[in-house]
Design an enzyme around this catalytic site. Sequence first.
Site, PDB file in Angstrom:
ATOM      1  N   HIS A  41       0.826  -1.207   0.000  1.00  0.00           N
ATOM      2  CA  HIS A  41       0.000   0.000   0.000  1.00  0.00           C
ATOM      3  C   HIS A  41       0.862   1.258   0.000  1.00  0.00           C
ATOM      4  CE1 HIS A  41      -3.768  -2.281   1.573  1.00  0.00           C
ATOM      5  NE2 HIS A  41      -3.666  -2.296   0.264  1.00  0.00           N
ATOM      6  N   HIS A 124     -10.025  -4.066   4.417  1.00  0.00           N
ATOM      7  CA  HIS A 124      -8.575  -4.104   4.185  1.00  0.00           C
ATOM      8  C   HIS A 124      -8.248  -5.434   3.496  1.00  0.00           C
ATOM      9  CE1 HIS A 124      -4.266  -4.491   4.914  1.00  0.00           C
ATOM     10  NE2 HIS A 124      -4.258  -3.172   5.040  1.00  0.00           N
ATOM     11  N   GLU A 126      -5.906  -7.515   3.657  1.00  0.00           N
ATOM     12  CA  GLU A 126      -5.496  -8.614   4.546  1.00  0.00           C
ATOM     13  C   GLU A 126      -6.711  -9.224   5.256  1.00  0.00           C
ATOM     14  OE1 GLU A 126      -2.406  -7.682   7.468  1.00  0.00           O
ATOM     15  OE2 GLU A 126      -3.359  -9.092   8.845  1.00  0.00           O
ATOM     16  N   CYS A 194       2.236  -7.391  13.809  1.00  0.00           N
ATOM     17  CA  CYS A 194       3.572  -7.868  13.450  1.00  0.00           C
ATOM     18  C   CYS A 194       4.660  -7.020  14.111  1.00  0.00           C
ATOM     19  CB  CYS A 194       3.734  -7.868  11.932  1.00  0.00           C
ATOM     20  SG  CYS A 194       3.985  -6.241  11.251  1.00  0.00           S
TER      21      CYS A 194
END
Length: 314
Positions: A41, A124, A126, A194
């Site tokens: 992105h 989104h 993901e 993450c």
Amino acid sequence: MKIVLARPRGFCAGVNMAVTALERALEIYGAPLYVYHEIVHNKHIVDRFRHQGVIFLDDIDLVPSGARVMYSAHGVSPLVETAAAEKNLHVIDATCPLVRKVHWQAARFAEQGYKIVLVGHRDHDEVVGVLGVAPGQITLVESLADVDALDLSSTDKIAFLTQTTLSVDEANVIISQLKRRYPHCVGSPKEDICYATQNRQEALKAVLDDVDAVVVVGSENSSNSNRLAEIAAEHGIPAYLIDGPADIDPTWFRGDEVVAVTAGASAPEDLVEGCLDLLCRTFGAHVEERMTREEHVFFPLPLELREKEPQPVA
Ligand code: SF4
């Protein structure tokens, strides 16, 4: 003006792998090359690849049968994988391993009969991919109100997962509420946010007490970049999310402030350097870098790109 440059910032291991994979695929196979969703992105990166002949699509059905397609760092739903197989597409999977880990966890919980609560942002890329791993067994929550509205029974086996790029603090608030409502719910020992997202937030928070404004280099659709700007705003500090130096409006500053500069995980360092140059030239700023931790994470290229030699140019 003084600039406090937060570190770590910018490219994470997943973005680095995905961008390098696409560069390598272009070298080996040439254009046109299809990518399902934006590879990462970031507007500048996507525009650069577009000029090199990469075609970004949000619908796998639009990729011509038998063509080569790369999946972006954000991963895809199993439905997309099935559609790609039916069209005999040659797939190069540049999904970040940390996103893939969330898919595996979702699949494992679903197999074990858990009802899964996914903390994340609707639409989104993901989140769409993870929801597709166990359709009908995953409920998305974006807010405390969504947790309160959950209609799960105390006898249900409940597990939670999180999008990788959330605000650590916001996710903790939502997960705490979930645990209050369903004390027996289980989740990964460390939530799935993450390392790169956590480290960039930590590095920014470490400087917030010392700055008057924050510049976040990152695109509007970059989740972790938005979270950085929000964290600054929540501390009452004006935050500007910009794609690059061209977006800086000099009237934002008097010229005697301390300005923190950071960058989301998909923002390339040359754009950060462009912003620093502009602020130094316009306001005579000097730069001090502050590091909270070093990063040594590296993800290898997708298997099909390792060891392959570029095709000779005719
Ligand atoms: Fe992977 Fe985190 Fe980077 Fe996303 S932000 S690509 S999950 S390392």
